[in-house]
Structure formats: C-alpha cells, structure tokens
Design a protein around this motif. Sequence first.
Motif, PDB file in Angstrom:
ATOM      1  N   ALA A   1       9.554   6.242   6.934  1.00 22.23           N
ATOM      2  CA  ALA A   1       9.796   5.286   7.897  1.00 22.23           C
ATOM      3  C   ALA A   1       8.630   4.563   8.612  1.00 22.23           C
ATOM      4  CB  ALA A   1      10.937   5.813   8.854  1.00 22.23           C
ATOM      5  N   ASP A   2       7.621   5.472   8.814  1.00 24.04           N
ATOM      6  CA  ASP A   2       6.385   4.830   9.499  1.00 24.04           C
ATOM      7  C   ASP A   2       5.724   3.662   8.313  1.00 24.04           C
ATOM      8  OD1 ASP A   2       6.356   6.078  11.828  1.00 24.04           O
ATOM      9  OD2 ASP A   2       5.897   7.878  11.002  1.00 24.04           O
ATOM     10  N   VAL A   3       5.781   4.226   7.307  1.00 22.86           N
ATOM     11  CA  VAL A   3       5.002   3.403   6.083  1.00 22.86           C
ATOM     12  C   VAL A   3       5.925   2.144   6.373  1.00 22.86           C
ATOM     13  CG1 VAL A   3       4.840   2.754   3.767  1.00 22.86           C
ATOM     14  CG2 VAL A   3       4.354   5.267   4.548  1.00 22.86           C
ATOM     15  N   ALA A   4       7.232   2.154   6.201  1.00 19.44           N
ATOM     16  CA  ALA A   4       7.976   0.851   6.333  1.00 19.44           C
ATOM     17  C   ALA A   4       7.521   0.065   7.590  1.00 19.44           C
ATOM     18  CB  ALA A   4       9.379   1.261   6.171  1.00 19.44           C
ATOM     19  N   ALA A   5       7.668   0.701   8.699  1.00 18.00           N
ATOM     20  CA  ALA A   5       7.373  -0.113  10.048  1.00 18.00           C
ATOM     21  C   ALA A   5       5.987  -0.670   9.913  1.00 18.00           C
ATOM     22  CB  ALA A   5       7.262   0.684  11.064  1.00 18.00           C
ATOM     23  N   ARG A   6       4.922  -0.086   9.167  1.00 13.76           N
ATOM     24  CA  ARG A   6       3.478  -0.551   9.278  1.00 13.76           C
ATOM     25  C   ARG A   6       3.430  -1.916   7.985  1.00 13.76           C
ATOM     26  NH1 ARG A   6       1.796   4.609   9.419  1.00 13.76           N
ATOM     27  NH2 ARG A   6       1.564   4.772   7.325  1.00 13.76           N
ATOM     28  N   LEU A   7       4.297  -1.554   6.998  1.00 13.10           N
ATOM     29  CA  LEU A   7       4.597  -2.835   6.140  1.00 13.10           C
ATOM     30  C   LEU A   7       5.084  -4.015   6.946  1.00 13.10           C
ATOM     31  CD1 LEU A   7       4.729  -3.671   2.892  1.00 13.10           C
ATOM     32  CD2 LEU A   7       7.161  -2.952   3.467  1.00 13.10           C
TER      33      LEU A   7
ATOM     34  N   ILE B   1       9.339 -12.372  -7.055  1.00 14.27           N
ATOM     35  CA  ILE B   1       7.860 -11.541  -6.806  1.00 14.27           C
ATOM     36  C   ILE B   1       8.112 -10.143  -7.404  1.00 14.27           C
ATOM     37  CG2 ILE B   1       5.984 -11.028  -5.050  1.00 14.27           C
ATOM     38  CD1 ILE B   1       7.264 -12.987  -3.344  1.00 14.27           C
ATOM     39  N   PHE B   2       6.883  -9.965  -8.246  1.00 11.70           N
ATOM     40  CA  PHE B   2       7.041  -8.561  -8.809  1.00 11.70           C
ATOM     41  C   PHE B   2       5.682  -7.782  -8.462  1.00 11.70           C
ATOM     42  CE2 PHE B   2       9.804 -11.060 -11.140  1.00 11.70           C
ATOM     43  CZ  PHE B   2      11.003 -10.256 -11.456  1.00 11.70           C
ATOM     44  N   ALA B   3       5.593  -6.565  -8.625  1.00 10.03           N
ATOM     45  CA  ALA B   3       4.449  -5.596  -8.440  1.00 10.03           C
ATOM     46  C   ALA B   3       4.376  -4.594  -9.416  1.00 10.03           C
ATOM     47  CB  ALA B   3       4.404  -5.173  -6.921  1.00 10.03           C
ATOM     48  N   GLY B   4       3.470  -4.184  -9.877  1.00  3.95           N
ATOM     49  CA  GLY B   4       3.183  -3.093 -10.827  1.00  3.95           C
ATOM     50  C   GLY B   4       3.683  -1.954 -10.263  1.00  3.95           C
ATOM     51  N   GLY B   5       4.492  -1.163 -11.240  1.00  3.59           N
ATOM     52  CA  GLY B   5       5.075   0.101 -10.832  1.00  3.59           C
ATOM     53  C   GLY B   5       6.315   0.182 -10.355  1.00  3.59           C
ATOM     54  N   VAL B   6       7.050  -1.390 -10.268  1.00  2.70           N
ATOM     55  CA  VAL B   6       8.298  -1.459  -9.723  1.00  2.70           C
ATOM     56  C   VAL B   6       9.179  -2.082 -10.795  1.00  2.70           C
ATOM     57  CG1 VAL B   6       9.806  -2.351  -7.675  1.00  2.70           C
ATOM     58  CG2 VAL B   6       7.457  -2.019  -7.265  1.00  2.70           C
ATOM     59  N   ARG B   7      10.395  -1.389 -10.756  1.00  2.00           N
ATOM     60  CA  ARG B   7      11.464  -1.774 -12.050  1.00  2.00           C
ATOM     61  C   ARG B   7      11.810  -3.424 -11.883  1.00  2.00           C
ATOM     62  NH1 ARG B   7      16.505   1.596 -12.854  1.00  2.00           N
ATOM     63  NH2 ARG B   7      17.165   0.331 -10.790  1.00  2.00           N
ATOM     64  N   GLY B   8      12.043  -3.577 -10.526  1.00  2.00           N
ATOM     65  CA  GLY B   8      12.760  -4.943 -10.226  1.00  2.00           C
ATOM     66  C   GLY B   8      11.772  -5.646  -9.225  1.00  2.00           C
ATOM     67  N   GLU B   9      12.422  -6.881  -9.063  1.00  2.00           N
ATOM     68  CA  GLU B   9      11.717  -7.847  -7.935  1.00  2.00           C
ATOM     69  C   GLU B   9      11.668  -7.221  -6.528  1.00  2.00           C
ATOM     70  OE1 GLU B   9      13.883 -11.345  -8.121  1.00  2.00           O
ATOM     71  OE2 GLU B   9      15.503 -10.494  -6.943  1.00  2.00           O
ATOM     72  N   ILE B  10      10.258  -7.489  -5.739  1.00  2.00           N
ATOM     73  CA  ILE B  10      10.272  -7.003  -4.723  1.00  2.00           C
ATOM     74  C   ILE B  10      10.420  -8.290  -3.571  1.00  2.00           C
ATOM     75  CG2 ILE B  10       8.380  -5.238  -5.461  1.00  2.00           C
ATOM     76  CD1 ILE B  10       6.147  -6.837  -4.296  1.00  2.00           C
ATOM     77  N   GLY B  11      10.709  -9.187  -4.215  1.00  2.00           N
ATOM     78  CA  GLY B  11      10.696 -10.595  -3.164  1.00  2.00           C
ATOM     79  C   GLY B  11      11.258 -11.817  -3.961  1.00  2.00           C
ATOM     80  N   ARG B  12      11.686 -12.843  -3.256  1.00  2.00           N
ATOM     81  CA  ARG B  12      12.197 -13.936  -3.581  1.00  2.00           C
ATOM     82  C   ARG B  12      12.066 -14.950  -3.079  1.00  2.00           C
ATOM     83  NH1 ARG B  12      18.162 -13.041  -5.842  1.00  2.00           N
ATOM     84  NH2 ARG B  12      16.992 -11.995  -7.536  1.00  2.00           N
ATOM     85  N   GLY B  13      12.088 -16.357  -3.406  1.00  2.00           N
ATOM     86  CA  GLY B  13      11.749 -17.396  -2.452  1.00  2.00           C
ATOM     87  C   GLY B  13      12.145 -18.802  -3.311  1.00  2.00           C
ATOM     88  N   GLY B  14      12.044 -19.862  -2.638  1.00  2.00           N
ATOM     89  CA  GLY B  14      12.358 -21.236  -3.143  1.00  2.00           C
ATOM     90  C   GLY B  14      12.663 -22.054  -2.260  1.00  2.00           C
TER      91      GLY B  14
ATOM     92  N   TYR C   1      11.666  -7.434   0.010  1.00  2.00           N
ATOM     93  CA  TYR C   1      12.451  -6.399   0.246  1.00  2.00           C
ATOM     94  C   TYR C   1      11.508  -5.271   0.162  1.00  2.00           C
ATOM     95  CZ  TYR C   1      14.913  -9.904  -2.415  1.00  2.00           C
ATOM     96  OH  TYR C   1      15.632 -11.344  -2.836  1.00  2.00           O
ATOM     97  N   ALA C   2      11.594  -4.754   1.697  1.00  2.00           N
ATOM     98  CA  ALA C   2      10.911  -3.693   2.074  1.00  2.00           C
ATOM     99  C   ALA C   2      11.154  -2.194   1.318  1.00  2.00           C
ATOM    100  CB  ALA C   2      10.745  -3.540   3.527  1.00  2.00           C
ATOM    101  N   ASP C   3      12.339  -2.006   1.312  1.00  2.00           N
ATOM    102  CA  ASP C   3      12.951  -0.883   0.624  1.00  2.00           C
ATOM    103  C   ASP C   3      12.312  -0.600  -0.799  1.00  2.00           C
ATOM    104  OD1 ASP C   3      15.001   0.278   2.332  1.00  2.00           O
ATOM    105  OD2 ASP C   3      15.226  -1.880   2.199  1.00  2.00           O
ATOM    106  N   ALA C   4      12.358  -1.617  -1.486  1.00  2.00           N
ATOM    107  CA  ALA C   4      11.751  -1.616  -3.052  1.00  2.00           C
ATOM    108  C   ALA C   4      10.146  -1.437  -3.000  1.00  2.00           C
ATOM    109  CB  ALA C   4      12.002  -2.870  -3.932  1.00  2.00           C
ATOM    110  N   ILE C   5       9.607  -1.908  -1.922  1.00  3.85           N
ATOM    111  CA  ILE C   5       8.107  -1.641  -1.932  1.00  3.85           C
ATOM    112  C   ILE C   5       7.952  -0.186  -1.595  1.00  3.85           C
ATOM    113  CG2 ILE C   5       6.044  -2.353  -0.879  1.00  3.85           C
ATOM    114  CD1 ILE C   5       7.395  -5.043  -0.437  1.00  3.85           C
ATOM    115  N   VAL C   6       8.437   0.098  -0.601  1.00  5.05           N
ATOM    116  CA  VAL C   6       8.390   1.739  -0.003  1.00  5.05           C
ATOM    117  C   VAL C   6       8.613   2.906  -0.905  1.00  5.05           C
ATOM    118  CG1 VAL C   6       8.802   3.145   1.878  1.00  5.05           C
ATOM    119  CG2 VAL C   6       8.310   0.838   2.470  1.00  5.05           C
ATOM    120  N   ASP C   7       9.775   2.553  -1.504  1.00  6.06           N
ATOM    121  CA  ASP C   7      10.213   3.570  -2.409  1.00  6.06           C
ATOM    122  C   ASP C   7       9.629   3.632  -3.627  1.00  6.06           C
ATOM    123  OD1 ASP C   7      12.376   3.947  -0.647  1.00  6.06           O
ATOM    124  OD2 ASP C   7      13.939   2.944  -1.734  1.00  6.06           O
ATOM    125  N   SER C   8       8.972   2.514  -4.081  1.00  4.75           N
ATOM    126  CA  SER C   8       7.966   2.610  -5.180  1.00  4.75           C
ATOM    127  C   SER C   8       6.605   3.109  -4.948  1.00  4.75           C
ATOM    128  CB  SER C   8       8.033   1.224  -5.783  1.00  4.75           C
ATOM    129  OG  SER C   8       9.316   0.729  -6.079  1.00  4.75           O
ATOM    130  N   GLY C   9       6.427   3.611  -3.718  1.00  4.83           N
ATOM    131  CA  GLY C   9       4.920   3.881  -3.443  1.00  4.83           C
ATOM    132  C   GLY C   9       3.799   2.773  -3.393  1.00  4.83           C
TER     133      GLY C   9
END
Length: 371
Positions: A19-25, A271-284, A304-312
């Motif tokens: 929860a603290d990691v998510a808040a800092r993110l 938007i994707f990042a290494g180590g995450v199965r799906g996208e961590i963001g979207r825009g347009g 999407y904060a949850d995808a980022i935090v849950d993936s470490g």
Amino acid sequence: MSSTSLLPEGFHDRLPPYADVAARLEARILGAAFAHGYERVDPPLAEFEAGLASRLKATRARDAVRFVDPVSQRTLAIRPDITAQVGRIVATRMAHHPRPVRLSYAGPVLKLRASELDPEREARQIGCELIGLDSVAAAQEIASLAVEALTAAGVENISIDFTLPDLVDILAAGPFPVSADQIEALKDRLDAKDAGAVAALAPPYLPLIEAAGPFEAAHDRLCAFDAGGALTSRLDGLWAIAQSLKGKVALTLDPTERHGFEYQSWIGFSIFAGGVRGEIGRGGSYTVMHESGAEEPAIGFSLYADAIVDSGLAPIERRRLFVPLGTDRALATGMRGEGWVTVAALDARDTPEAQLCTHVLMDGAPRALQT
C-alpha cells in the motif's frame, strides 16, 4: 474464515508494504505531471449516469455499476473510468478556462464485471489529460510525460504500442468503401487478425494485418499500403511522435488494435513494461462533448497502478530504524528529519525484528541489522 471477512470476487485488500509502494508510485507520477503544469482535479466517486455516459464522443457507461440515488431518485453511476469525469469538468466548471487545460488525477474506479484476463473489478487509475488540442505537439507532450512519470516512479523497460483508432473509418469513407452495416464487423475481425474473415468482408484491408510489429518496419508497410494518401497526415504525425520517443522506450505499431480504444480518435497507444503480462497504461486522442453540442479535441493517458505494483515494478523502499526504549526523543526526531522512518519501542520486550526494521539506533547512529 468467516464468510463476513471475505471480500466480493474482484476486490482485495492491499497490505504493507505494498500500500505504501502504491502511494509513492502515485505521488511520483503526479509530481512529474505537476512539474509539467498538470494540476490535479479530484472528481467524486459517483455521479449522474446520463452525464457520465454522454461526455466523451463515442463512449458509453456500459461498464458502470448503477444504483438509484435515494435523494434525487435519479440513476447514479460509480465511475469505471475517470477520463469522462475530467471531460465533464472542463466542459462545465472550467469551460471559461483558457485552452489548452492541463489536468491530472488519481483515484479508484469500479467495473461492473471483470474478464478472465483481468479479474479485478476495482482498480486505481492515475492519469493526465490535455484538453483543447490533439495535435502532434500535444501527443508528443503526453506520450513523453507518460514515459517520464513512469521512469520517475522507478518503472523500467517501458515500451509503447501505437494504433490508429479511426483507421477503418477513414479508409471506408475514401479509397476502400465499406457498407455501413459491415464496418463494425470489419473492425472486429481486423482487431482479431482474422485474415479469412477480412478477406470475405473487404479484401483490400488484408495488408493491414501484416502492417504490425516494430515501429519503423510497420510504419513503412503502412506507408506503402497508403498509395492514395488518405492516411498521409496521420502517418506523418505518428512518425514525428515516435521520433520524439526514440531511444527512450521500445516502439511498436499495430494499426488495427481496437479493444479499449472505442472513444479514441486519430491516435492511441498502449504502455507496457518488462515483467508484466498486460498493459500498464493507455492513452490517445478523443473528443469532449459540450452541452451545446460543440466538440473539443483532447488527448491524455491513464496508468494502472495495480498492474505496476502487483508485478513488482515499483521498488519497495523499506528503511525502518528501530529506536530502543528510553532513547531521547529529540534524537529520533533528528533521524526523521534525515529521512529515516523511526519505529519506537514501547516496552522492553520489543525487538527490531518484530517491527520489521532494517536498522537499529545505537550510540546515536543507525546500524544495519545483520541479515
């Protein structure tokens, strides 16, 4: 475990230290946005369904949880996305504000139902919207800001996949006509990369399935396909946006990607990042609808904060200093001023290990615990 202690399907508690990691993110992403002039808005969790559903062109509140307000007796909707709320704010309370308007936000969103690939129904959304422009320069700023904000939050190995959401509409109205009753089916089959179905519906569109992959090669294939020049302005703009990101992130292009881009106009990106199965963001880019019927261009991104935090991907920063019983409070105050998190012992039996501390205050100085 008692059934009363369980949560509904698709919901979860976030415990320390995550929860603290998510808040800092969130703080670092919004801090990067603020440094570029994006000031924060904080819309309510629920509002009238009719207003939420009509604010963005080509969108509906189909994913919203609805209920009847006992006060107004009108249908309310819990937001499934915050972008539409930002659209309402700029079209009403900030209609007088000089354009473009730069706004940021963060908050929970709730979906009516989940999917097999994304079982969570509650999520934390963080984003930025630039209202009043959807130009190449605006797209460059938004895409660059998304990358900068994620980098500031400690996310690495970022990649961006571009798409052209109105591609089929442009082509169907120009060089490759398609009947109105077949356009949606064609978009769906192109998105699914179903070459057989596309060949049956509209054979000229088949090359679009192959025009996907690493950005430069895919862009070249699209340019070769666009012999009539119907897509020239979009392809030139897309190239300029990609060049502004070159060397910072990996870039790909999938011109027929449609899922999740239902209300986007000329450009979209995932938007994707290494180590995450799906996208961590979207825009347009998209269009904000005013009550007068006027349309206003806009562009933005959501993370999407949850995808980022849950993936470490967001680093855990746990530096806790154990303060033994009887320590001068002024000394602990000074350590907090230096950036330490201090955890004071409240009785003689307390230990650094029990308090999950990484250091202990000894002889007036932090000492690392042996691991």
